[in-house]
Design an enzyme around this catalytic site. Sequence first.
Site, PDB file in Angstrom:
ATOM      1  N   HIS A 128       5.674   6.761  -2.336  1.00  0.00           N
ATOM      2  CA  HIS A 128       5.334   5.363  -2.091  1.00  0.00           C
ATOM      3  C   HIS A 128       6.255   4.419  -2.860  1.00  0.00           C
ATOM      4  CE1 HIS A 128       2.611   2.293  -0.589  1.00  0.00           C
ATOM      5  NE2 HIS A 128       2.575   1.758  -1.795  1.00  0.00           N
ATOM      6  N   HIS A 132      -0.677  -0.296   4.596  1.00  0.00           N
ATOM      7  CA  HIS A 132      -1.810   0.055   3.737  1.00  0.00           C
ATOM      8  C   HIS A 132      -2.695   1.035   4.512  1.00  0.00           C
ATOM      9  CE1 HIS A 132      -3.576  -1.813  -0.122  1.00  0.00           C
ATOM     10  NE2 HIS A 132      -2.368  -1.345  -0.342  1.00  0.00           N
TER      11      HIS A 132
END
Length: 748
Positions: free
Chosen positions: A47, A94
């Site tokens: 990430h 997300h």
Amino acid sequence: MEKDKVSLEDAKEHGLTETEFVEIQKILGRIPNSTELGIFSAMWSEHCSYKNSILKLKTLPTKSDKLLAGAGEENAGAMDIGDGLAVVFKIESHNHPTAVEPYQGAATGVGGIMRDIFTMGARPITSLNSLRFGDPKEPRNKYLLTRAVKGIGDYGNSLGIAVGGGELFIHPIFTKNPLVNAMTVGIAKHDEMASASTKGKVGNKVFIVGATTGRDGIHGASFASKDLSKESEEKRSAVQVGDPFMEKLLMEASLEAIQKKLLVGIQDMGAAGISCATSEMSAKGKTGMDVDLDKVPLRETEMNAYEIMLSESQERMLVVPEQGKEEELISIFHKWGLNAVEIGVVTSDELITIRKDGKIKAQIPAESLVLGGGAPRYVREEKRPAYLDEVEQFSVESITDLKDSEIVSKLTTLLGNLNLSSRRPLYEQYDTEVGLVKVVPPGEDGGLVRIPGTKKGIAVATDCNSRYTYLNPYLGAQIAVCESARNVAATGAEPYGVTNNLNFGNPYIPENYYVFSECVRGLGDACRFLDLPVTGGNVSFYNESPEGPVFPTPTIGMVGVIDDVAKGLNTYSKSPGNKLALVGSFKPTIAATEYLHQFLGKDTGKIPEISLDLEKKTIETLIKLRKKGLLSSAKDLSLGGLLVACAKIVISGIYGLKLDLTSLQAKTKRLDELLFGETGASFLIGYSPENEPAIQKAFQDFGLEFFQLGEFTNSHADLQVTGPGFQVAVAKSDLENPFEKGLKVYFE
């Protein structure tokens, strides 16, 4: 508990490999403690580090003479749009938080991307979202979809940022792993832009501003770098909790401080929290930071250094003010009711030194933590999936063609289809009027918003046909770029720049990595050909459940610029008697279409042909004619095909359409392909009859097709279509009813 030294097993529990653990020991010259391990785990997660994607991403075109901030340079991309103004934009995902806690997961996705924009000194003017969910007939999917949409709406509405567009694609493949990609566009003055760097200002103070720090979001970055499983349901602590009203205050205070030139640098605390902000700002400025965690405002008791460093509590920033301007900075944030607390100092040693309780809890070279620095970079094994050869074997001749008598029923069924029906149940939950920027609203091909104080406008679109990229990753990604460009052009704006959100499965599975690699290659080739820079974006791997990966979804976010919003285009003409023509390169196929999925339950076959040359010529010709004032409307042809597009023009406008498709019968021998086949490089354009010769010549001069199909009529209630061997007429109400009801039932 914090541990003085950690083991290989501890490292593996944090998602690090044995090789990475050995490399960390080389960097430190010793075994890390638990706080340091946590920092490396977060910063070296997929990430934050993009370790499995960065080398592929570096192949994308990123150069443009209009760039003010390119890919990886700042929190978002920025491009010059003239008059001393810049458009600042970015898209991020997300996905994993939304799968676990849809309301907060989606809401904080919006909050995070907003902060990336206003930390650049840009005021957000519009937002978009690109969503993928499973069939809402299943209660869990309905819950995820409706709660995520509410989270997006509540957060954005509270901030007062208008939604300008977006997209939603429903398919069973997204049942366990929905995708929520959020995009924001802002406007900044060139001389009021900010940087996420210390700029080498050794001795300057470091402040944390905004909200207090709690335990929410701990492990969020590493959580987003793992497959979803049953255990994920128990990791709600990894999902941040947002407060949009706090973010509104933070935005206004930050922009005021930037405009008053009080700041050396400012960085959002998103993924990995203080760990990320301190290391990235220091690495960019070739400095270090010495931070005392005892000074960080906390909202929970007995938080240790590990928790404070990895917390992803929302609505916080790390700022470095100019020397002598600290008190003015504090007064601004206090005026807005926010914390502004000195927690450290910029140092010359290029180390991140973390203290708590009078002791050093971590000391790490800043450069070793960041993207492009010491973080690992890999290219994984690739293997072409066997299914790609299988789907190409599908022949449209194996299915029965459409009968004349079925045209109306098929059309109305498709209009009620969850991928083609009205998005009103979504965008009516979003504020589209705030700021008085809306020109072309959500629900059309692309959105168009005015830049306050000017005649100029920004067109926005997010696009990706996940079915296409599943069936042909390379060409499907090219189509995603071209469709996004077409949707921007359909507003009358010129495509300007690209941000992307690459949503894929586990990169350690060779078939997944092949698909990812091919999509990046296709995206790069299309952007190069269309002269569009990729200004940044996001990679989201591990979008899969025990049932397998989602369809690969390289979402394209695009911005365009128009010189005068008063000259923008809608999808429908505003005068009866205007003509409608099909232009470009109309090559419809029924393979790989929404029609095939709807009526035969198949996702197979060769996707529509794509020619980058024809796409570019079609778009450029459309924009040239718009600038000359020769067009009154434009609509891209995409999902659902020609007849669905015509029906949507009637639904959205105030006039009917009377069309004759006989001139198109040479394009295909099949009726289903003619009416519902999907194609690239094609628009339906509206214009005054006297402009037809000039328009026809403009397209034909570039070797593009021009088919005059009919006209807009005062008979506002009808879609009348004559074709090879058939004639149908459908009342507007009979089109509108299924179109408006498709999604509505799930939001009631």
